[in-house]
Scaffold this motif. Structure first.
Motif, short mmCIF file in Angstrom:
data_model
loop_
_atom_site.label_atom_id
_atom_site.label_comp_id
_atom_site.label_asym_id
_atom_site.label_seq_id
_atom_site.Cartn_x
_atom_site.Cartn_y
_atom_site.Cartn_z
N ASP A 16 41.51 29.35 39.41
CA ASP A 16 42.89 29.77 39.15
C ASP A 16 43.37 30.63 40.31
O ASP A 16 42.89 31.75 40.54
N PHE A 17 44.35 30.14 41.06
CA PHE A 17 44.84 30.83 42.25
C PHE A 17 45.41 32.20 41.91
O PHE A 17 45.19 33.18 42.64
N LYS A 18 46.14 32.31 40.81
CA LYS A 18 46.77 33.58 40.44
C LYS A 18 45.72 34.65 40.13
O LYS A 18 45.86 35.81 40.53
N VAL A 19 44.69 34.25 39.41
CA VAL A 19 43.63 35.21 39.09
C VAL A 19 42.96 35.72 40.36
O VAL A 19 42.78 36.93 40.56
N ILE B 248 43.10 45.03 35.45
CA ILE B 248 44.02 43.90 35.70
C ILE B 248 44.31 43.32 34.31
O ILE B 248 43.69 42.33 33.88
N PRO B 249 45.22 43.93 33.57
CA PRO B 249 45.40 43.58 32.14
C PRO B 249 45.84 42.15 31.91
O PRO B 249 45.49 41.56 30.88
N VAL C 44 42.84 39.56 41.88
CA VAL C 44 41.54 40.22 42.06
C VAL C 44 41.37 40.64 43.53
O VAL C 44 40.83 41.70 43.83
N ALA C 45 41.84 39.77 44.45
CA ALA C 45 41.66 40.04 45.89
C ALA C 45 42.39 41.29 46.34
O ALA C 45 42.02 41.89 47.35
N GLN C 46 43.42 41.70 45.61
CA GLN C 46 44.14 42.93 45.97
C GLN C 46 43.23 44.16 45.91
O GLN C 46 43.46 45.16 46.58
N TYR C 47 42.17 44.07 45.08
CA TYR C 47 41.25 45.20 44.93
C TYR C 47 39.94 44.97 45.70
O TYR C 47 39.32 45.94 46.16
N THR C 48 39.52 43.72 45.83
CA THR C 48 38.22 43.44 46.44
C THR C 48 38.29 43.14 47.93
O THR C 48 37.32 43.36 48.66
#
Length: 875
Positions: A417-420, A259-260, A424-428
């Motif tokens: 941070d909502f964006k972070v 997640i660059p 991250v949730a897209q993978y976890t």
């Protein structure tokens, strides 16, 4: 003989109880003629086993009675004497050995399997993340005792001798040897004992030694040592499949997702556990994810130095000490315990050959890594390791290079941070279908790996190729009762819309309340007050205009001063509209309102009131919360019993520097289980030390509210792990039972443990494959524990990812509740948490106890005022 001191404290109390009991059993100093001697109960469990062993002993040593004279009292004269003859020489070591061998053959009965299965509800087709492990015929784990001749003190020489014997004379079969006297083999090599001789190198040259393997027994699959062995086998398999252990779980570091934009990398992995369950030996395989920062500790040092050079060391210590780092050159994780500011990579450390080498040269020689900055400090990791030939552990210090140490986990800023978190949730946050696919891929990798297959076959194990199917049931949906209406819940298990349209069950009028705000929030404060008054008729109560107080600034000292000047005994509740969310300010407000000036309080972030399209629904939820903090109730469900008190217990633990923890104890106070009495106590351990005191206060309060003590008590305890169950049963439950004995109350108790942090996942089979089960799903067979009265419950609905079931264990029950009744009760209690118009993951009293303990432990740091005990002031 000196006079013994009179008993005091508990001793005096016990003596007095014994004296009273003796008086009750006698009539005029003589035994009661109606009291007949009762037949001793037949021994069971461990007592039966001990009796069996004793009978074996008596049969084998019966002949020794002739050589060992009995104790014969001599009655010559007025004084009796007792003579004990010495054993005759005929009692030989051979007889003792026969007794020992016979006792070793006594079969230890396994605990009886506990069936705790309900019947009500609609049957469901379900699956889980458990895979069956089959034991091959004549396979298993066989235990042997190893005796050495001559005896060997050095553990490494014992291990060397056993390894040589197994390799040269037993065909190199797998073995597990603890270095002492216990050896485990996957097959039976002898029925009694067998001696082996082997030559191993010694300090004075090669030495020929002998050892004897004495067969003890075949281990049950449920044995602790067996399960530990099986878990070790799968640990070996994870390494064969190139997974890296981080903490307790294993991750595939070769297939991470970058997640660059946030400098993060996510590694997929598994939590692997083998356990003996009701339907046999199972492997639990749960998909896990590890978030790794691409930022190194060296990068973090540079960032902190740029922010504030003066406070650099202080900020670095607080940011890094205690965190987990990953060194990619060996894929190992370490916890940072200290930072060595007086050391750098140019320093040297001793080597095994007696020389010394610098860190720079070591990493160049060992890993071909060139350290760029030779002035950076070193990170320190400490751990205790066992020393060869000694039971004592010694401290081992590992020095790590910051530029080679990647930071793991998310910082507090990232979590907020909502964006972070969304990225991250897209993978976890993965779906049931994705979990099943990952599980099947893992099983396919084992099947394709000859080395992994050999590890299993060597110990007589075979793994199934698909997850097991479950017998699940879905409980009926509950009816929610409001003040003027009742609503049937659906499969989503939420009634958010109904809350805004119906009156609450216990409305509280608000006549005297205060709103504190700063100048920038004057409009928000006015709008909040007007909306609150408009919502009052919908709720079924009256709300007057509040007293507005404008603060000159948002300093913490200003809040303290204005609170002390404006809050009086007639104030019902105070509302604070704060421009930003600051933890120190929030802590001060709660400490004042919960200890110094006990009054209900509500803290609102100004940003919460900034969205005009959602502000009405937000203020409505705040109004409902304020109603609860004043002692009101919102809704309830139907309970088919009377006189029952429901209690919830949870414990909050702070940081490692805080030695004390906070125990939250919550108890219901009415028939509809909607009003609660809450107590918080500071303690030193996880398991509640002050349960007696809190339980007595809850019983007294129930009697004050209802006119008599409760007929039955159900206690639901959160936060107890598997390793603490026995201690909880002997320690916490005994405190509660002791209170009832002291008060001489015929009250029955059911004590239930709730476990949330589990790796069990449950899926139902739908049209599109696997999906989350509906709320009310019960699993009480197949994957439940073999020796516990337990079940799994899925109480809530989730829209993303995979739902987490909750594990319930009935640890103690004198009420003798049926499984259906216990399961239904726990599900009903998941509907009563007033902060959310829907079901929650744990029963409401546990969640209330959690919120109370967290508020006191994190912010108040003192015991709240008793004035607030009958209100949910911590919501």
């Amino acid at each position: 003989m000196e006079d013994r001191p009179l008993p005091r404290g508990r001793g005096a109390l016990i003596q007095e109880l014994l004296r009273k009991r003796e008086e009750e059993r006698t009539i005029g100093g003589r035994p009661d003629p109606q009291e007949q001697p009762t037949e001793a109960p037949k021994p069971r469990g461990r007592a039966a086993l001990l009796k069996k062993i004793q009978e074996k002993k008596q049969k084998l040593v019966g002949a020794a009675d002739s050589s060992v004279s009995a104790i014969e009292p001599s009655t010559s004269g007025t004084q009796a004497t007792t003579s004990i003859a010495s054993p005759a020489p005929s009692t030989t070591s051979k007889e003792i050995q026969e007794v020992t061998e016979t006792l070793s053959q006594v079969s230890f009965q396994e605990r009886e399997t506990v069936f705790y299965k309900g019947e009500t509800g609609k049957p469901l087709r379900a699956s889980s993340n458990y895979i069956r492990l089959n034991i091959q015929k004549d396979g298993g784990v066989f235990e042997y005792e190893v005796q050495f001749n001559p005896d060997l003190d050095a553990k490494n020489r014992r291990v060397k001798l056993v390894s040589t014997v197994v390799r040269e004379q037993l065909g190199g079969i797998p073995r597990v040897f603890d270095g002492g006297s216990v050896l485990y083999l996957p097959k039976k090599i002898t029925d009694a004992s067998q001696m082996f001789t082997a030559t191993i190198p010694g300090p004075d040259g090669d030495q020929t030694l002998s050892c004897t393997f004495i067969y003890k027994k075949k281990k049950s699959h449920a044995d602790r040592e067996c399960l530990h062995l099986y878990n070790c086998l799968f640990k070996r398999i994870m390494y064969i499949l190139l997974y890296t252990q981080m903490g307790r779980n294993y991750y595939d570091t070769h297939h991470g997702s970058l997640i660059p934009q946030h400098k993060l990398e996510v590694f997929p992995g598994f939590a692997v556990t083998v356990d003996e369950l009701e339907d046999g030996l199972m492997l639990c395989l749960d998909t896990q994810h590890r978030v790794l920062r691409t930022q190194t500790a060296y990068d973090l040092f540079n960032e902190l130095r740029a922010v504030d050079p003066r406070r650099f060391k202080e900020m670095a210590n607080s940011s890094i000490i205690g965190s987990c780092i990953l060194t990619k050159y060996n894929n190992k994780t370490y916890t940072v315990h200290d930072i060595a500011w007086d050391m750098n990579p140019m320093d040297t450390f001793p080597t095994r050959d007696g020389g010394s080498i610098s860190f720079v040269q070591y990493y160049k020689n060992q890993y071909d890594i060139t350290i760029k900055d030779t002035e950076q400090p070193l990170l320190i990791n400490r751990k205790n390791v066992s020393q060869s030939g000694s039971k004592e552990k010694v401290e081992k210090i590992v020095c790590l290079i910051p530029e080679l140490s990647n930071m793991t986990g998310l910082t507090d800023e990232m979590r907020s941070d909502f964006k972070v978190m969304k990225d991250v949730a897209q993978y976890t946050r993965i779906t049931p279908n994705q979990r099943i696919n990952a599980l099947r891929t893992y099983l396919e990798n084992i099947k394709k790996s000859p080395e992994a297959q050999k590890v299993l076959s060597d110990w007589g194990l075979a793994i199934a190729q698909n997850p097991i199917d479950l017998h699940a049931r879905q409980l009926d949906n509950e009816i929610i009762y409001f003040g003027n209406n009742q609503v049937q819940t659906n499969n989503n298990a939420d009634w958010n819309r109904a809350v805004g349209e119906n009156k609450v069950t216990g409305p509280v009028d608000i006549f005297n309340w205060i709103v504190f705000f700063t100048d920038r929030d004057a409009k928000n404060a006015q709008m909040f007050a007007q909306t609150m008054m408009k919502l009052a008729p919908v709720m079924g109560c009256r709300i007057n205009q509040p007293r507005p107080i404008k603060l000159p600034n948002d300093r913490t000292e200003t809040y303290m001063t204005y609170c002390q000047e404006n809050i009086d005994k007639n104030t019902q509740i105070v509302v604070f509209i704060c421009p930003t969310m600051r933890t120190d300010r929030y802590s001060v407000i709660k400490k004042i309102c919960c200890t110094q000036i006990p009054v209900a309080s509500q803290v609102i972030n100004s940003r919460t009131l900034g969205n005009p399209s959602k502000v009405r629904s937000i203020i409505q939820k705040i109004a409902l919360q304020m109603n609860c903090k004043l002692g009101g109730t919102l809704w309830t469900v139907r309970f088919p019993f009377k006189g029952w008190m429901i209690c919830g217990i949870d414990v909050y633990h702070g940081s490692k520097s805080e030695k004390t923890s906070v125990c939250g104890f919550v108890a219901s106070m009415n028939e509809t289980v909607s009003r609660w009495f809450s107590l918080a106590k500071f303690q030193d351990k996880e398991l509640g030390d002050y349960l007696k005191e809190t339980f007595i206060k809850a019983l007294d309060r129930w009697k004050m509210e209802n006119g008599s003590f409760p007929s039955k008590v159900v206690v639901i305890r959160d936060g107890v792990g598997d390793g603490q169950l026995d201690h909880c049963k002997r320690y916490e439950i005994e405190q509660l039972e002791g209170v009832l004995r002291d008060l001489e109350l015929p009250v029955q108790i059911c004590f239930i443990v709730v476990q949330k942090r589990i790796n069990t996942r449950i899926f139902t089979q739908g049209r599109e494959g696997y999906e989350n089960p509906p709320p009310g799903t019960i699993i009480d067979y197949d994957i439940s524990r073999k020796y516990l009265r337990d079940f799994f419950l899925v109480p809530q609905n989730v829209r993303q990812g995979t739902v987490n079931p909750t594990h319930y264990i009935v640890l103690h029950d004198t009420i003798n509740l049926k499984p259906d009744h216990t399961q239904r009760l726990c599900y009903k209690l998941c509907h009563l948490y007033y902060n959310w118009p829907g079901t929650i993951r744990v029963p409401a009293p546990c969640q209330y106890a959690h919120k109370l303990a967290a508020l006191v432990g994190q912010h108040i740091k003192k015991t709240p005022s008793a004035v607030l005990n009958d209100r949910l002031f911590y919501l």
